[in-house]
Every structure is written in structure tokens, then in C-alpha cells.
Enzyme design. Structure first.
Site, PDB file in Angstrom:
ATOM      1  N   THR A  45      61.670 -14.658  75.190  1.00  0.00           N
ATOM      2  CA  THR A  45      61.505 -15.012  76.617  1.00  0.00           C
ATOM      3  C   THR A  45      61.851 -13.829  77.516  1.00  0.00           C
ATOM      4  O   THR A  45      61.520 -13.827  78.696  1.00  0.00           O
ATOM      5  CB  THR A  45      62.375 -16.231  76.998  1.00  0.00           C
ATOM      6  N   LYS A  91      67.171 -14.373  63.584  1.00  0.00           N
ATOM      7  CA  LYS A  91      65.830 -13.843  63.898  1.00  0.00           C
ATOM      8  C   LYS A  91      65.400 -12.722  62.938  1.00  0.00           C
ATOM      9  O   LYS A  91      65.156 -11.589  63.357  1.00  0.00           O
ATOM     10  CB  LYS A  91      65.784 -13.330  65.339  1.00  0.00           C
ATOM     11  N   LYS A 129      75.219 -23.414  67.250  1.00  0.00           N
ATOM     12  CA  LYS A 129      74.362 -22.273  66.901  1.00  0.00           C
ATOM     13  C   LYS A 129      75.231 -21.024  66.834  1.00  0.00           C
ATOM     14  O   LYS A 129      76.045 -20.782  67.720  1.00  0.00           O
ATOM     15  CB  LYS A 129      73.278 -22.103  67.966  1.00  0.00           C
ATOM     16  N   ASP A 152      61.426  -8.400  58.726  1.00  0.00           N
ATOM     17  CA  ASP A 152      61.407  -7.251  57.815  1.00  0.00           C
ATOM     18  C   ASP A 152      60.269  -7.485  56.823  1.00  0.00           C
ATOM     19  O   ASP A 152      59.493  -8.432  56.982  1.00  0.00           O
ATOM     20  CB  ASP A 152      62.772  -7.131  57.109  1.00  0.00           C
ATOM     21  N   ASP A 188      71.082 -18.310  64.023  1.00  0.00           N
ATOM     22  CA  ASP A 188      70.023 -17.687  64.831  1.00  0.00           C
ATOM     23  C   ASP A 188      70.057 -16.162  64.646  1.00  0.00           C
ATOM     24  O   ASP A 188      70.556 -15.439  65.498  1.00  0.00           O
ATOM     25  CB  ASP A 188      70.296 -18.088  66.299  1.00  0.00           C
ATOM     26  N   ARG A 201      75.826 -22.072  78.422  1.00  0.00           N
ATOM     27  CA  ARG A 201      76.807 -21.944  79.498  1.00  0.00           C
ATOM     28  C   ARG A 201      77.034 -23.207  80.325  1.00  0.00           C
ATOM     29  O   ARG A 201      78.165 -23.412  80.777  1.00  0.00           O
ATOM     30  CB  ARG A 201      76.464 -20.731  80.370  1.00  0.00           C
TER      31      ARG A 201
HETATM   32  O1  C5P Z   1      73.938 -20.079  78.034  1.00  0.00           O
HETATM   33  P1  C5P Z   1      72.505 -20.476  77.770  1.00  0.00           P
HETATM   34  O2  C5P Z   1      72.261 -21.961  77.857  1.00  0.00           O
HETATM   35  O3  C5P Z   1      71.526 -19.671  78.591  1.00  0.00           O
HETATM   36  O4  C5P Z   1      72.304 -20.095  76.247  1.00  0.00           O
HETATM   37  C1  C5P Z   1      71.057 -20.129  75.629  1.00  0.00           C
HETATM   38  C2  C5P Z   1      71.173 -19.680  74.188  1.00  0.00           C
HETATM   39  O5  C5P Z   1      69.874 -19.663  73.616  1.00  0.00           O
HETATM   40  C3  C5P Z   1      71.753 -18.277  73.999  1.00  0.00           C
HETATM   41  O6  C5P Z   1      72.450 -18.279  72.749  1.00  0.00           O
HETATM   42  C4  C5P Z   1      70.522 -17.412  73.916  1.00  0.00           C
HETATM   43  O7  C5P Z   1      70.718 -16.253  73.161  1.00  0.00           O
HETATM   44  C5  C5P Z   1      69.545 -18.352  73.199  1.00  0.00           C
HETATM   45  N1  C5P Z   1      68.133 -18.069  73.403  1.00  0.00           N
HETATM   46  C6  C5P Z   1      67.541 -18.050  74.661  1.00  0.00           C
HETATM   47  N2  C5P Z   1      66.196 -17.799  74.779  1.00  0.00           N
HETATM   48  C7  C5P Z   1      65.451 -17.586  73.699  1.00  0.00           C
HETATM   49  C8  C5P Z   1      66.023 -17.614  72.429  1.00  0.00           C
HETATM   50  C9  C5P Z   1      67.391 -17.871  72.322  1.00  0.00           C
HETATM   51  O8  C5P Z   1      68.202 -18.260  75.657  1.00  0.00           O
HETATM   52  N3  C5P Z   1      64.160 -17.395  73.832  1.00  0.00           N
END
Ligand code: C5P
Length: 233
Positions: A120, A62, A33, A65, A60, A212
């Protein structure tokens, strides 16, 4: 239905991305992503480079507009040959339909299009007091998901804990792409509502976005393989 583990390339430079991807053997190309940070730093070329290496790619960005602008922007993203892209369902039905038109290539194919319902990071208090939405968070998320489905979108981004409700409301074929995934023995970090890969699958996630726990692991390749094993069983 396709299902996979998606690794977010949350790095700020192309070099960091290539160093990370170099950890994977040639026959193992994870679904990745690319978000705003990398896209705005490196531009569309980073997408072309990663697609040329054989990865599937969720862009991603988002979009949100007016319909005509989103339609034209989606046409540009479609030409980049991405596999999934997304928009804010708050842009409403006409915008979502315009996005689908823009994405559809002359041969009738198009990337999957999924919607963000409520971020979220938005709390129920913010929903009521800042956005002036009187309904509760779950009702709002499901209402937006229904709107996305009615407009013809392929699915939504949601928490694994919401995936079952989304499927129940919008049908089993409506995709759920879920961040907030953590190993049972891992740190939750800043994610509040998390699930393990295995539980995410049981709850109805089609794609998990697992960042992560993989990118910050001592051995990212082993962590990726563990996520795939736990998710796909
Ligand atoms: O490191 P981690 O597993 O928390 O990464 C989650 C990924 O998903 C990040 O790129 C974050 O921006 C994305 N994301 C999220 N929650 C959302 C939409 C996207 O954590 N509601």
C-alpha cells in the site's frame, strides 16, 4: 469461514509484547501478528512463546526469493506452528507453489498462506515509473490476486476498500486480510485508505489487522473489545 480481529504486535522487544499481552485476561487470547521488526529482534523464540500462551498467530515476513529458498524457509515457519504466513505474489507462480509445498507438514496440514499484491506504500506513479508496470494499480492488484489464487494460495492482504473486488474476482472463499482499520472517531495516522471495523466486514474483510487504534489506546483491552464488537457484530 473463520473471521477475527488481528492485533499487530508492532513492538521492538519481547518485554513490551509481554507487558501488552498481560492486559488481556487468561480466557481472552487475541489473534496476533508478528512482523519483521519483532521477529528480527527476538528471533523464532518469540513465536514459540506466544503460541505456547495460546494465541493464534499471523507471521508477517513477506517472503520473496527463488522457489527453492522460499520452500525451505516456509518449512521452517511451518515447524513454528504459525497459523497464517505470507509472501510477495511478485515472486510468481512457481515460487508460490513451492511455498505451499514447503509449508505442508507430513500429516498434510499447513498454515494458511496469503499473498501481498502491491504494497500500500507503492503509488501509481512508482508502479509506472520505477517498477515499469503499465497497468493501473487496481488492475495490477487484481491480476496478482488471480495469480495467487491460481497457485493455490488461501488469500491476499489488501485494503478493506479492495476486499469486495478481490472476492468478486477470486471467489467468496478467497481470504481477505485487511489492515487500514480505524474507529469512526479515531485518527487515520499514516494510513491513507481506511475503514471502520464494521464497514470492513460489510466490504468483505475476513480478518482485520487493527494496530494503533488498539495498541496506542488509553485502554487497549476496551479498544480490542470494541473492534471485535464492531467487526463481528
Ligand atoms: O497501526 P496500524 O493499524 O496502522 O497497523 C497496521 C499493521 O498492518 C502494521 O503492522 C502494518 O505493518 C501492517 N500492514 C499495513 N499495510 C499493508 C500491509 C501490512 O498497514 N499493506
Amino acid at each position: 469461514m473463520a473471521t477475527d480481529v488481528i492485533i499487530p504486535l508492532d513492538f521492538s522487544s519481547a518485554q513490551e509484547v509481554y507487558d501488552f499481552l498481560a492486559l488481556f485476561p487468561a480466557q481472552e487470547r487475541p489473534y496476533v501478528k508478528i512482523g519483521m521488526e519483532l521477529f528480527y529482534s527476538e528471533g523464532p523464540e518469540i513465536v514459540r512463546q506466544i503460541k505456547a500462551r495460546g494465541h493464534k498467530l499471523f507471521l508477517d515476513l513477506k517472503l520473496h526469493d527463488i522457489p527453492n529458498t522460499v520452500k525451505k524457509a516456509m518449512a521452517a515457519l511451518s515447524r513454528l506452528d504459525v497459523d497464517i504466513c505470507n509472501l510477495h505474489t511478485a515472486g510468481a507462480g512457481e515460487m508460490m507453489k513451492a511455498a505451499l509445498e514447503g509449508l505442508t507438514r507430513p500429516d498434510g496440514t499447513r498454515p494458511l498462506l496469503i499473498g501481498v499484491t502491491q504494497l500500500t506504500s507503492t503509488s501509481e506513479t512508482q508502479l509506472h515509473e520505477e517498477l515499469l508496470i503499465p497497468a493501473g494499480m487496481e488492475e495490477t492488484v487484481l491480476h496478482y490476486a488471480r495469480g495467487a489464487k491460481a497457485a493455490g494460495l488461501d488469500g491476499v492482504v489488501c485494503s478493506p476498500l479492495e476486499a469486495g473486488q478481490v472476492k468478486k474476482t477470486c471467489g467468496a472463499g478467497f481470504l481477505t486480510v485487511t489492515p487500514g482499520v480505524r474507529f469512526a472517531d479515531g485518527e487515520a495516522g499514516d494510513q491513507a485508505r481506511v475503514a471502520t471495523p464494521e464497514r470492513a466486514r460489510k466490504l468483505g474483510s475476513d480478518y482485520i489487522v487493527c494496530g494503533r487504534p488498539i495498541t496506542a489506546a488509553a485502554d487497549p483491552l476496551a479498544a480490542y473489545r470494541r473492534a471485535v464488537r464492531e467487526f463481528l457484530g
